[in-house]
Scaffold this motif. Structure first.
Motif, PDB file in Angstrom:
ATOM      1  N   ASP B  12       0.876  -1.174   0.000  1.00  0.00           N
ATOM      2  CA  ASP B  12       0.000   0.000   0.000  1.00  0.00           C
ATOM      3  C   ASP B  12       0.915   1.226   0.000  1.00  0.00           C
ATOM      4  OD1 ASP B  12       1.047   0.201   2.553  1.00  0.00           O
ATOM      5  OD2 ASP B  12      -0.846  -0.208   3.572  1.00  0.00           O
ATOM      6  N   ARG B  13       0.329   2.397   0.041  1.00  0.00           N
ATOM      7  CA  ARG B  13       1.143   3.618  -0.065  1.00  0.00           C
ATOM      8  C   ARG B  13       2.192   3.693   1.050  1.00  0.00           C
ATOM      9  NH1 ARG B  13       1.401   7.878  -3.244  1.00  0.00           N
ATOM     10  NH2 ARG B  13       2.592   9.609  -2.349  1.00  0.00           N
ATOM     11  N   GLU B  14       1.815   3.264   2.244  1.00  0.00           N
ATOM     12  CA  GLU B  14       2.748   3.329   3.364  1.00  0.00           C
ATOM     13  C   GLU B  14       3.984   2.454   3.094  1.00  0.00           C
ATOM     14  OE1 GLU B  14       0.954   2.179   7.051  1.00  0.00           O
ATOM     15  OE2 GLU B  14       2.816   2.460   8.182  1.00  0.00           O
ATOM     16  N   ILE B  15       3.740   1.242   2.584  1.00  0.00           N
ATOM     17  CA  ILE B  15       4.890   0.366   2.291  1.00  0.00           C
ATOM     18  C   ILE B  15       5.698   0.933   1.122  1.00  0.00           C
ATOM     19  CG2 ILE B  15       5.597  -1.959   1.587  1.00  0.00           C
ATOM     20  CD1 ILE B  15       3.205  -3.086   3.059  1.00  0.00           C
ATOM     21  N   PHE B  16       5.001   1.484   0.122  1.00  0.00           N
ATOM     22  CA  PHE B  16       5.736   2.106  -0.994  1.00  0.00           C
ATOM     23  C   PHE B  16       6.647   3.215  -0.472  1.00  0.00           C
ATOM     24  CE2 PHE B  16       1.988   0.966  -4.006  1.00  0.00           C
ATOM     25  CZ  PHE B  16       2.513  -0.300  -4.202  1.00  0.00           C
ATOM     26  N   GLU B  17       6.170   3.972   0.504  1.00  0.00           N
ATOM     27  CA  GLU B  17       7.009   5.036   1.075  1.00  0.00           C
ATOM     28  C   GLU B  17       8.198   4.443   1.823  1.00  0.00           C
ATOM     29  OE1 GLU B  17       3.968   7.172   3.179  1.00  0.00           O
ATOM     30  OE2 GLU B  17       3.614   8.562   1.496  1.00  0.00           O
ATOM     31  N   ARG B  18       7.974   3.328   2.498  1.00  0.00           N
ATOM     32  CA  ARG B  18       9.086   2.684   3.205  1.00  0.00           C
ATOM     33  C   ARG B  18      10.104   2.115   2.218  1.00  0.00           C
ATOM     34  NH1 ARG B  18       6.000   1.361   7.808  1.00  0.00           N
ATOM     35  NH2 ARG B  18       5.224  -0.591   6.962  1.00  0.00           N
ATOM     36  N   LEU B  19       9.606   1.601   1.084  1.00  0.00           N
ATOM     37  CA  LEU B  19      10.539   1.111   0.052  1.00  0.00           C
ATOM     38  C   LEU B  19      11.453   2.254  -0.397  1.00  0.00           C
ATOM     39  CD1 LEU B  19       8.046  -1.090  -1.977  1.00  0.00           C
ATOM     40  CD2 LEU B  19      10.201  -1.937  -1.034  1.00  0.00           C
ATOM     41  N   ARG B  20      10.888   3.450  -0.535  1.00  0.00           N
ATOM     42  CA  ARG B  20      11.709   4.611  -0.905  1.00  0.00           C
ATOM     43  C   ARG B  20      12.693   4.928   0.207  1.00  0.00           C
ATOM     44  NH1 ARG B  20      12.766   3.647  -4.369  1.00  0.00           N
ATOM     45  NH2 ARG B  20      13.913   5.561  -4.692  1.00  0.00           N
ATOM     46  N   ALA B  21      12.220   4.847   1.474  1.00  0.00           N
ATOM     47  CA  ALA B  21      13.108   5.136   2.610  1.00  0.00           C
ATOM     48  C   ALA B  21      14.276   4.156   2.639  1.00  0.00           C
ATOM     49  CB  ALA B  21      12.324   5.082   3.919  1.00  0.00           C
ATOM     50  N   GLY B  22      14.003   2.893   2.274  1.00  0.00           N
ATOM     51  CA  GLY B  22      15.060   1.884   2.255  1.00  0.00           C
ATOM     52  C   GLY B  22      15.872   1.916   0.973  1.00  0.00           C
ATOM     53  N   GLY B  23      15.502   2.802   0.058  1.00  0.00           N
ATOM     54  CA  GLY B  23      16.240   2.905  -1.205  1.00  0.00           C
ATOM     55  C   GLY B  23      16.055   1.700  -2.114  1.00  0.00           C
ATOM     56  N   VAL B  24      14.901   1.021  -1.998  1.00  0.00           N
ATOM     57  CA  VAL B  24      14.671  -0.198  -2.784  1.00  0.00           C
ATOM     58  C   VAL B  24      14.202   0.181  -4.196  1.00  0.00           C
ATOM     59  CG1 VAL B  24      13.437  -2.383  -2.911  1.00  0.00           C
ATOM     60  CG2 VAL B  24      14.081  -1.440  -0.675  1.00  0.00           C
ATOM     61  N   THR B  25      14.977  -0.242  -5.191  1.00  0.00           N
ATOM     62  CA  THR B  25      14.683   0.114  -6.581  1.00  0.00           C
ATOM     63  C   THR B  25      13.689  -0.846  -7.218  1.00  0.00           C
ATOM     64  OG1 THR B  25      16.893   1.007  -6.803  1.00  0.00           O
ATOM     65  CG2 THR B  25      15.736   0.495  -8.831  1.00  0.00           C
TER      66      THR B  25
END
Lengths: 336, 336
Positions: B12-25
């Protein structure tokens, strides 16, 4: 260019060769009537293989440009269509998925009412349902032509009004000349044309009445449709069933919804089979006879070109997504 | 670039934001375990809508170039995958259709034997069946990565040999260090790497043994895999389940095939739920901890980049079709 907006033929190499003999640039193939999602996907798979095996003669078209390419390379473009919306299983998101797989024509109902609306054979036409309105909008979005040939009068009228893109009766005749539940009133034809839509006239005997007798008689239906709709809104949709079998007719008539009824364009119990093809239009090599009769009827060259195929190509260009890839190319990129 | 080759998260959007925080491409999302064709198509529809609603953060990747584009635009590329081949309903032609819809990873079996071969939990592994051989060839052709993570040892070995393209254990660990039915012997890892394949090491507690205790301990598994396979054949496949629920675990464990068994990576009856995430790797923001531990372990910059994601991007480039379009773009062309 000759375009046939609807056939039920069992396509094979022999028919593809006849399509070339008849100079047919584009034909919409019926991939299903009552088939469920899996069976409908099966049909896409079969058509892809069939087209790949005969790519010297045919291609699958997902854009109007593909049809022009077929013309340029002396092949026939196959448009993938269903005569029912049941492949979608009531799922609005499936419209996009089927569009991605190359489907470009979906008839809202076949011979019975469904979740979208009423069929031309129902005693009571519900009109376009709430899901039906959602579906018409989604089909517009994803570039699939809404076909109303077997759809009830009220549902058809409401779909014409609801649709932001032009819609079509891909295979039907004017009921003012050939009265039949499957045919369309002048009022409905006018509403269709006012919103940019088209009718494809059928050479199917059961819905042609006396106008089946000769190419010249048949072209009287064309002349009537042109008078009602205007020259830009009339084309051909033969409803031809080359190599159709008795089992096919049984399936079309009964699907899985009845053990007894014989509904369809031929509704009498003593005529269990689809009527034989017209004497003057037996198969896909006979299209030139229509062009000749149109000329005798007094249509000019540009008018004949529009009726024989140009109008459909224009309509497809308005409805289909502009930047598609042909379905057989989609995943074949990685193939050695 | 950081690439995670397998997650079961409820994105969901929250996990997508965490993926960005973790730098996951790039992350491969699990769209199904036991789901049938219709449910599997539903999942594609849901993911398309989810991605369209969050296109500032994510895109659906169908090519390695899409992953590079995600990196260039500071987004995360979502690769669509299934942890079972049952979406195909035993139909060889469906592989191409699902590929066209954007699917890029299919695991041959989940936790039970199916028509393709044996699972890692079956007492007897049949090996790759005749249909299995057809399917591996077809997945190669259409550009879908063959995943063998939950597949039995014999079936895995035969699939590695049968496949013309590299295959992967997207989420597993070396059984030499962490003995478990889900993990892979050094012999199998060697065979995988010899054919160009890759293993993605998991941070899933139940298959990590003591190596779950800290990033440095966990990286001992990485070092072992690199020793066995070579630096080019090791990556990450966390098996993370952010926002997973008890109902999800029940579904993974039992599907529709049993009323009683609790098979899966956690097979004891007194531990009905998936094990909690590792203390040092709770969610998608924690990937940098792995890179830091790899550095402490003595890996060089280029090696760390390869393990963190570069190897997967190279492998995807070898396996995925070269000229795809992102799934959300396929039919949206006609959209105003």
């Amino acid at each position: 260019m000759i375009v046939d907006a609807l056939q039920c033929s069992h396509f094979d190499r022999e028919i593809f060769e006849r399509l070339r003999a008849g100079g047919v640039t584009c034909v919409t193939a019926t991939l299903g009537f009552w088939e469920d999602t899996l069976e409908s996907l099966d049909a896409i798979g079969r058509y892809r293989d069939l087209v790949r095996e005969n790519e010297d003669l045919v291609l699958i078209a997902t854009t109007a440009d593909d049809i022009r390419e077929a013309a340029a390379t002396d092949r026939t473009a196959i448009v993938l269509g269903y005569q029912n919306s049941c492949a979608l299983a009531g799922r609005i998101r499936y419209a996009e998925l089927f569009a991605d797989l190359g489907v470009r024509v979906i008839q809202l109902t076949y011979n019975t009412q469904n979740e979208v609306g009423g069929s031309c054979y129902e005693p009571e036409d519900s009109g376009l349902t709430r899901y039906g309105r959602e579906l018409v909008r989604e089909l517009n979005r994803v570039g699939i032509l809404v076909d109303l040939s077997h759809v009830g009068e009220r549902t058809s009228r409401e779909a014409i009004e609801a649709s932001e893109k032009p819609v079509a009766f891909t295979h039907a005749n004017p009921s003012a000349l050939a009265p039949h539940a499957r045919n369309k009133s002048d009022e409905l034809l006018r509403a269709l044309a006012e919103r940019g839509g088209m009718i494809g006239l059928a050479v199917y005997r059961n819905i042609s009445g006396d106008y089946a007798d000769s190419p010249d008689r048949w072209c009287e239906m064309v002349a009537h449709a042109v008078e009602v709709c205007g020259i830009d809104h009339v084309g051909i949709g033969t409803d031809l069933s080359e190599k159709g079998t008795a089992a096919d007719i049984e399936w079309m008539r009964r699907g899985r919804w009845t053990r007894t009824a014989g509904y369809g364009a031929n509704m009498s119990a003593d005529q269990p089979l689809k009527a034989p093809p017209l004497e003057w239009f037996e198969n896909n090599a006979d299209f030139p006879l229509i062009a000749e009769a149109l000329e005798r009827k007094g249509f000019g060259t540009a008018e004949i070109e529009a009726i024989m195929g140009g109008n459909w190509v224009r309509l497809y260009g308005e409805v289909f997504p502009p930047a598609g890839r042909r379905a057989t190319e989609l995943s074949a990129a990685g193939q050695p």
